[in-house]
Write a protein that holds these residues in place. Structure first.
Motif, PDB file in Angstrom:
ATOM      1  N   SER A  47      15.629  39.222  25.767  1.00  0.00           N
ATOM      2  CA  SER A  47      15.416  38.954  27.197  1.00  0.00           C
ATOM      3  C   SER A  47      14.044  38.340  27.441  1.00  0.00           C
ATOM      4  O   SER A  47      13.777  37.810  28.515  1.00  0.00           O
ATOM      5  CB  SER A  47      15.552  40.251  27.992  1.00  0.00           C
ATOM      6  N   ALA A  48      13.156  38.428  26.441  1.00  0.00           N
ATOM      7  CA  ALA A  48      11.807  37.865  26.539  1.00  0.00           C
ATOM      8  C   ALA A  48      11.266  37.773  25.117  1.00  0.00           C
ATOM      9  O   ALA A  48      11.910  38.231  24.170  1.00  0.00           O
ATOM     10  CB  ALA A  48      10.911  38.760  27.389  1.00  0.00           C
ATOM     11  N   VAL A  49      10.101  37.162  24.952  1.00  0.00           N
ATOM     12  CA  VAL A  49       9.431  37.177  23.655  1.00  0.00           C
ATOM     13  C   VAL A  49       8.521  38.395  23.547  1.00  0.00           C
ATOM     14  O   VAL A  49       8.523  39.096  22.529  1.00  0.00           O
ATOM     15  CB  VAL A  49       8.615  35.886  23.421  1.00  0.00           C
ATOM     16  N   LEU A  50       7.771  38.680  24.583  1.00  0.00           N
ATOM     17  CA  LEU A  50       6.782  39.755  24.520  1.00  0.00           C
ATOM     18  C   LEU A  50       6.629  40.415  25.876  1.00  0.00           C
ATOM     19  O   LEU A  50       6.471  39.735  26.892  1.00  0.00           O
ATOM     20  CB  LEU A  50       5.425  39.179  24.069  1.00  0.00           C
ATOM     21  N   VAL A  51       6.681  41.746  25.867  1.00  0.00           N
ATOM     22  CA  VAL A  51       6.360  42.543  27.051  1.00  0.00           C
ATOM     23  C   VAL A  51       5.265  43.510  26.614  1.00  0.00           C
ATOM     24  O   VAL A  51       5.459  44.286  25.671  1.00  0.00           O
ATOM     25  CB  VAL A  51       7.582  43.324  27.564  1.00  0.00           C
ATOM     26  N   GLU A  52       4.091  43.459  27.262  1.00  0.00           N
ATOM     27  CA  GLU A  52       2.970  44.287  26.801  1.00  0.00           C
ATOM     28  C   GLU A  52       2.112  44.756  27.966  1.00  0.00           C
ATOM     29  O   GLU A  52       2.078  44.136  29.025  1.00  0.00           O
ATOM     30  CB  GLU A  52       2.098  43.499  25.813  1.00  0.00           C
ATOM     31  N   ASP A  53       1.408  45.854  27.706  1.00  0.00           N
ATOM     32  CA  ASP A  53       0.342  46.286  28.619  1.00  0.00           C
ATOM     33  C   ASP A  53      -0.959  45.658  28.142  1.00  0.00           C
ATOM     34  O   ASP A  53      -0.997  44.951  27.141  1.00  0.00           O
ATOM     35  CB  ASP A  53       0.235  47.816  28.625  1.00  0.00           C
ATOM     36  N   ARG A  54      -2.054  45.979  28.814  1.00  0.00           N
ATOM     37  CA  ARG A  54      -3.323  45.306  28.528  1.00  0.00           C
ATOM     38  C   ARG A  54      -3.930  45.758  27.204  1.00  0.00           C
ATOM     39  O   ARG A  54      -4.635  44.995  26.554  1.00  0.00           O
ATOM     40  CB  ARG A  54      -4.314  45.541  29.660  1.00  0.00           C
ATOM     41  N   SER A  55      -3.697  47.009  26.815  1.00  0.00           N
ATOM     42  CA  SER A  55      -4.320  47.487  25.577  1.00  0.00           C
ATOM     43  C   SER A  55      -3.257  47.846  24.546  1.00  0.00           C
ATOM     44  O   SER A  55      -2.112  48.157  24.888  1.00  0.00           O
ATOM     45  CB  SER A  55      -5.215  48.697  25.857  1.00  0.00           C
ATOM     46  N   MET A  56      -3.653  47.799  23.290  1.00  0.00           N
ATOM     47  CA  MET A  56      -2.748  48.155  22.198  1.00  0.00           C
ATOM     48  C   MET A  56      -2.781  49.677  21.991  1.00  0.00           C
ATOM     49  O   MET A  56      -3.801  50.302  22.278  1.00  0.00           O
ATOM     50  CB  MET A  56      -3.209  47.451  20.918  1.00  0.00           C
ATOM     51  N   PRO A  57      -1.693  50.255  21.445  1.00  0.00           N
ATOM     52  CA  PRO A  57      -0.421  49.623  21.113  1.00  0.00           C
ATOM     53  C   PRO A  57       0.593  49.823  22.235  1.00  0.00           C
ATOM     54  O   PRO A  57       0.935  50.938  22.572  1.00  0.00           O
ATOM     55  CB  PRO A  57       0.013  50.404  19.862  1.00  0.00           C
ATOM     56  N   SER A  58       1.085  48.747  22.790  1.00  0.00           N
ATOM     57  CA  SER A  58       2.040  48.887  23.892  1.00  0.00           C
ATOM     58  C   SER A  58       3.091  47.788  23.900  1.00  0.00           C
ATOM     59  O   SER A  58       3.863  47.694  24.844  1.00  0.00           O
ATOM     60  CB  SER A  58       1.286  48.853  25.229  1.00  0.00           C
ATOM     61  N   ALA A  59       3.126  46.942  22.869  1.00  0.00           N
ATOM     62  CA  ALA A  59       3.969  45.744  22.939  1.00  0.00           C
ATOM     63  C   ALA A  59       5.427  46.037  22.608  1.00  0.00           C
ATOM     64  O   ALA A  59       5.735  46.895  21.782  1.00  0.00           O
ATOM     65  CB  ALA A  59       3.441  44.686  21.976  1.00  0.00           C
ATOM     66  N   ARG A  60       6.286  45.300  23.253  1.00  0.00           N
ATOM     67  CA  ARG A  60       7.693  45.208  22.841  1.00  0.00           C
ATOM     68  C   ARG A  60       7.959  43.730  22.556  1.00  0.00           C
ATOM     69  O   ARG A  60       7.917  42.892  23.454  1.00  0.00           O
ATOM     70  CB  ARG A  60       8.626  45.732  23.928  1.00  0.00           C
ATOM     71  N   TRP A  61       8.214  43.432  21.295  1.00  0.00           N
ATOM     72  CA  TRP A  61       8.489  42.049  20.882  1.00  0.00           C
ATOM     73  C   TRP A  61       9.987  41.791  20.930  1.00  0.00           C
ATOM     74  O   TRP A  61      10.787  42.599  20.451  1.00  0.00           O
ATOM     75  CB  TRP A  61       7.973  41.813  19.466  1.00  0.00           C
ATOM     76  N   PHE A  62      10.364  40.667  21.481  1.00  0.00           N
ATOM     77  CA  PHE A  62      11.758  40.229  21.555  1.00  0.00           C
ATOM     78  C   PHE A  62      12.685  41.367  22.011  1.00  0.00           C
ATOM     79  O   PHE A  62      13.657  41.702  21.331  1.00  0.00           O
ATOM     80  CB  PHE A  62      12.203  39.656  20.205  1.00  0.00           C
ATOM     81  N   PRO A  63      12.381  41.997  23.161  1.00  0.00           N
ATOM     82  CA  PRO A  63      13.209  43.111  23.635  1.00  0.00           C
ATOM     83  C   PRO A  63      14.645  42.654  23.873  1.00  0.00           C
ATOM     84  O   PRO A  63      14.899  41.554  24.369  1.00  0.00           O
ATOM     85  CB  PRO A  63      12.527  43.519  24.940  1.00  0.00           C
ATOM     86  N   GLY A  64      15.570  43.514  23.481  1.00  0.00           N
ATOM     87  CA  GLY A  64      16.994  43.214  23.634  1.00  0.00           C
ATOM     88  C   GLY A  64      17.603  42.484  22.463  1.00  0.00           C
ATOM     89  O   GLY A  64      18.830  42.460  22.302  1.00  0.00           O
TER      90      GLY A  64
END
Length: 518
Positions: free
Chosen positions: A67-84
């Motif tokens: 559904s996207a390439v990257l969904v993240e908050d401002r600081s690590m670790p919080s990323a979701r890569w290629f969700p879905g």
């Protein structure tokens, strides 16, 4: 600024996959990125566009699109890569089905076995069926205590093809070392060898294995590869689990199935060194490992389909996981088991001409040992196939750079790399587009926002400091085993500079772009 020892010719640059990728990015985004530094800066500033370009350049197949390439908050670790997104790792390593050679396995005695792409898929399909019949499914752990053989590779591919998690150690690990690792992850299946050889000596594993088996109550199936002990029998092993010899456990043939799993589904469990206690179990993701290794093999190492990748490694080091991903770019992989100096110091160098190795990987210690032994490969070998020499494990001395260009080959990219088990890949890496300078690593890996920070958390150039990565990257571990709240993960990598990855390496970024690891 150090002396330039190698510079790629314009002709060589034009044939690299890195150059083709740069042109693709310029065309797609109407840019004019003129060189690698510009491409790297873009890969950091536009991470979503960069990683999507990697997906497209290497034909990554998502069975369900993201559904996207990257969904993240401002600081690590919080990323979701290629969700879905869903995909399968083994499927990308087994794209070919022809009669070209996919894997060659050689041991220190010179015994050589090879599998074509079609044969490799046959073995994976057969083992996959038998693992499923033994109850292995999504998220189950398959552990291996194996030498670097084709059976180990088939085990990994069969495991990951069905969405199970692969974890490997080497037979030279001590009994407690294996228990400390596998005891934490509770494998359902263990693949192991009855014995192995090193430096001409056969080593019986039976007594050690029986001690390990006593401490693995979760085990339901033991698969024994006789290997250096052809006389091994099922009765030799004491366990409540089912026991089979490798050749009795499955029949090769058919077409493997590939179970689609989420991008962040666990693929591998690797381990920290354990020098300060029980090793940390580091969990790596399916999609993250695939994309990072495609980038490193295809772009930074410039591996092309049909070329041959070799790295001297055991299965207990992350470089084994890195090596076998060479299949994903259509290259053949050469697996070697045993001492690199048996029966003589020239043994691995002989393989370069014998197997037409394109990219040869080793350690600084190995090169220093060859120099001490007086080996001069340029006088005794053709080395015509060799275009890149990779080196990692510790810093490469300026003297070893001199040795390689004096006694190996002048037209050679000597790529010293630095990364680690924590990311099962590299932060600092080789590059087919830029010069090699004496005693220096060539530079940053694409998509990796690395800097050197001082104790005050400020970036410095030309000074020693902590190697950090300031932005999310797909190969960041998805967690540590038995750490649901990620407290251990944050303490391990994000406590020194909150919200920023600290690698634990003492490094220096030089003003012209080169790097030193101290």
């Amino acid at each position: 600024m150090s002396e330039i020892l190698w510079q790629p010719s314009a002709e060589r640059i034009s044939k690299t996959r890195m150059e083709a990728f740069r042109r693709l990015v310029n065309h797609r985004h109407d840019l004019d990125l003129a060189d690698f530094p510009a491409l790297h800066q873009w890969s950091i500033d536009q991470r979503e566009a960069f990683w999507q370009a990697v997906v497209d350049f290497f034909d990554v197949e998502f069975q369900t699109p993201p559904s996207a390439v990257l969904v993240e908050d401002r600081s690590m670790p919080s990323a979701r890569w290629f969700p879905g997104a869903t995909l399968n790792f083994a499927q990308h390593l087994l794209k070919r089905r022809d009669d070209g050679v996919a894997v060659v396995a050689i041991n220190e005695n010179g015994q050589r076995e090879q599998l074509t792409w079609r044969q490799l898929a046959d073995h994976v399909a057969g083992l996959q069926r038998s693992l499923q019949a033994a109850g292995v499914g999504l998220g189950d752990r398959v552990a291996a205590c194996m030498p670097n053989t084709w059976q180990t590779l088939v085990g990994m591919l069969a495991t990951t093809s069905i969405g199970a998690i692969w974890s490997c150690s080497s037979p030279d690990f001590g009994t407690q070392g294996v228990i400390d690792r596998f005891g934490q992850i509770e494998p359902k299946v263990l693949i192991t060898c009855a014995g192995y050889r090193y430096a001409g000596k056969p080593i019986d594993q039976s007594a050690k294995l029986n001690e390990i088996l006593e401490r693995l109550p979760s085990l339901q199936q033991l698969i024994v590869v006789p290997y250096a002990r052809p006389e091994a029998r099922v009765e030799d092993f004491r366990t409540q689990a089912g026991v089979s010899l490798w050749e009795d456990f499955y029949c090769p043939g058919g077409e493997p199935e590939f179970v689609a799993v989420p991008f962040a589904h666990p693929l591998y469990i690797l381990y920290s060194s354990g020098t300060t206690g029980v090793p940390k179990c580091i969990v790596h993701s399916t999609g993250g490992v695939l994309l990072q290794h495609l980038k490193e093999h295809g772009l930074h190492s410039d591996l092309h389909p049909g070329e041959v990748l070799f790295y001297y490694t055991t299965c207990g080091w992350m470089m084994w996981n890195w090596l076998v991903s060479g299949l994903a770019v259509g290259a053949s992989v050469l697996l070697y088991d045993g001492s690199p100096f048996h029966p003589g110091p020239e043994h691995l160098v002989n393989l370069i001409d014998q197997e037409r190795i394109t990219v040869f990987g080793t350690s600084p210690k190995y090169l220093a040992a060859l120099e001490k032994a007086g080996l001069q490969p340029r006088r005794s070998h053709s080395l015509a196939s060799l275009k890149t020499l990779l080196c990692t494990g510790s810093p490469l001395s300026p003297q070893s750079y001199d040795y390689v260009y004096r006694e190996w080959k002048q037209d050679l990219c000597l790529a010293s790399m630095s990364g680690g088990t924590d990311i099962v890949s590299c932060f600092v890496i080789g590059n087919p587009l830029t010069p090699v300078r004496r005693g220096e690593m060539q530079g940053k890996s694409l998509g990796m926002a690395i800097e050197v920070w001082n104790d005050q958390g400020r970036p410095v150039i030309g000074e020693k400091g902590e190697l950090v990565c300031t932005r999310h990257f797909p190969a960041m571990p998805i967690g540590l085993w038995h750490d649901p709240g990620q407290e251990k993960l944050r303490a391990s990598y994000f406590s020194q500079f909150p919200g920023v990855w600290a690698q634990g390496d003492y490094a220096e970024q030089l003003p012209h772009g080169g790097w030193l690891i101290h």
